[in-house]
Design a protein around this motif. Structure first.
Motif, PDB file in Angstrom:
ATOM      1  N   ALA A   1       0.798 -14.443  -3.642  1.00 42.35           N
ATOM      2  CA  ALA A   1       1.085 -13.444  -3.733  1.00 42.35           C
ATOM      3  C   ALA A   1       0.853 -12.338  -3.937  1.00 42.35           C
ATOM      4  O   ALA A   1       1.236 -11.560  -4.723  1.00 42.35           O
ATOM      5  N   ILE A   2       0.669 -11.896  -2.552  1.00 39.02           N
ATOM      6  CA  ILE A   2       0.904 -10.568  -2.139  1.00 39.02           C
ATOM      7  C   ILE A   2       2.300 -10.347  -1.728  1.00 39.02           C
ATOM      8  O   ILE A   2       2.503  -8.893  -2.480  1.00 39.02           O
ATOM      9  N   ALA A   3       3.165 -11.195  -1.881  1.00 40.96           N
ATOM     10  CA  ALA A   3       4.833 -10.915  -1.638  1.00 40.96           C
ATOM     11  C   ALA A   3       5.130 -10.908  -3.029  1.00 40.96           C
ATOM     12  O   ALA A   3       6.599  -9.289  -3.198  1.00 40.96           O
TER      13      ALA A   3
ATOM     14  N   ASN B   1       6.866  -6.966  -4.208  1.00 45.51           N
ATOM     15  CA  ASN B   1       7.976  -7.076  -4.593  1.00 45.51           C
ATOM     16  C   ASN B   1       7.486  -6.185  -6.502  1.00 45.51           C
ATOM     17  O   ASN B   1       8.988  -5.780  -6.471  1.00 45.51           O
ATOM     18  N   GLN B   2       6.630  -5.919  -6.741  1.00 46.31           N
ATOM     19  CA  GLN B   2       6.627  -5.242  -8.182  1.00 46.31           C
ATOM     20  C   GLN B   2       6.897  -3.521  -7.745  1.00 46.31           C
ATOM     21  O   GLN B   2       7.527  -3.243  -8.518  1.00 46.31           O
TER      22      GLN B   2
ATOM     23  N   LEU C   1       9.829  -1.225  -8.440  1.00 48.97           N
ATOM     24  CA  LEU C   1       8.891  -0.576  -9.407  1.00 48.97           C
ATOM     25  C   LEU C   1       8.615   1.235  -9.005  1.00 48.97           C
ATOM     26  O   LEU C   1       9.364   2.415  -9.232  1.00 48.97           O
ATOM     27  N   SER C   2       9.313   1.400  -7.329  1.00 54.89           N
ATOM     28  CA  SER C   2       9.085   2.519  -6.763  1.00 54.89           C
ATOM     29  C   SER C   2      10.384   3.035  -6.742  1.00 54.89           C
ATOM     30  O   SER C   2      11.612   3.648  -6.713  1.00 54.89           O
ATOM     31  N   VAL C   3      11.103   1.804  -7.183  1.00 55.15           N
ATOM     32  CA  VAL C   3      12.919   1.801  -7.454  1.00 55.15           C
ATOM     33  C   VAL C   3      12.919   2.683  -8.671  1.00 55.15           C
ATOM     34  O   VAL C   3      13.946   3.609  -8.411  1.00 55.15           O
TER      35      VAL C   3
END
Length: 67
Positions: free
Chosen positions: A5-7, A11-12, A16-18
């Protein structure tokens, strides 16, 4: 389970940052273009106002009465 879940969340957040960075870059380009367009329009308006002013002066003089 928590590790997975943390991984996924990591990734999300990265994705979202990109996307946010790309959106900000695009918005910056739009704002710069708007500024350039506004400056060009201002210059065009100044030329047109000057042209109209000169036309009015030719048609009606400078407003002074000759008596």
């Amino acid at each position: 389970m928590n590790t997975q879940a943390i991984a996924q969340l990591t990734n999300q957040v990265a994705r979202l940052s990109v996307e946010l960075e790309q959106s900000i870059g695009h918005m910056t380009e739009v704002v710069v273009q708007l500024g350039e367009d506004a400056e060009r329009d201002r210059q065009i308006f100044q030329v047109e106002i000057r042209r109209i002013w000169e036309y009015l002066l030719q048609q009606f003089g400078n407003g002074r009465s000759n008596g």
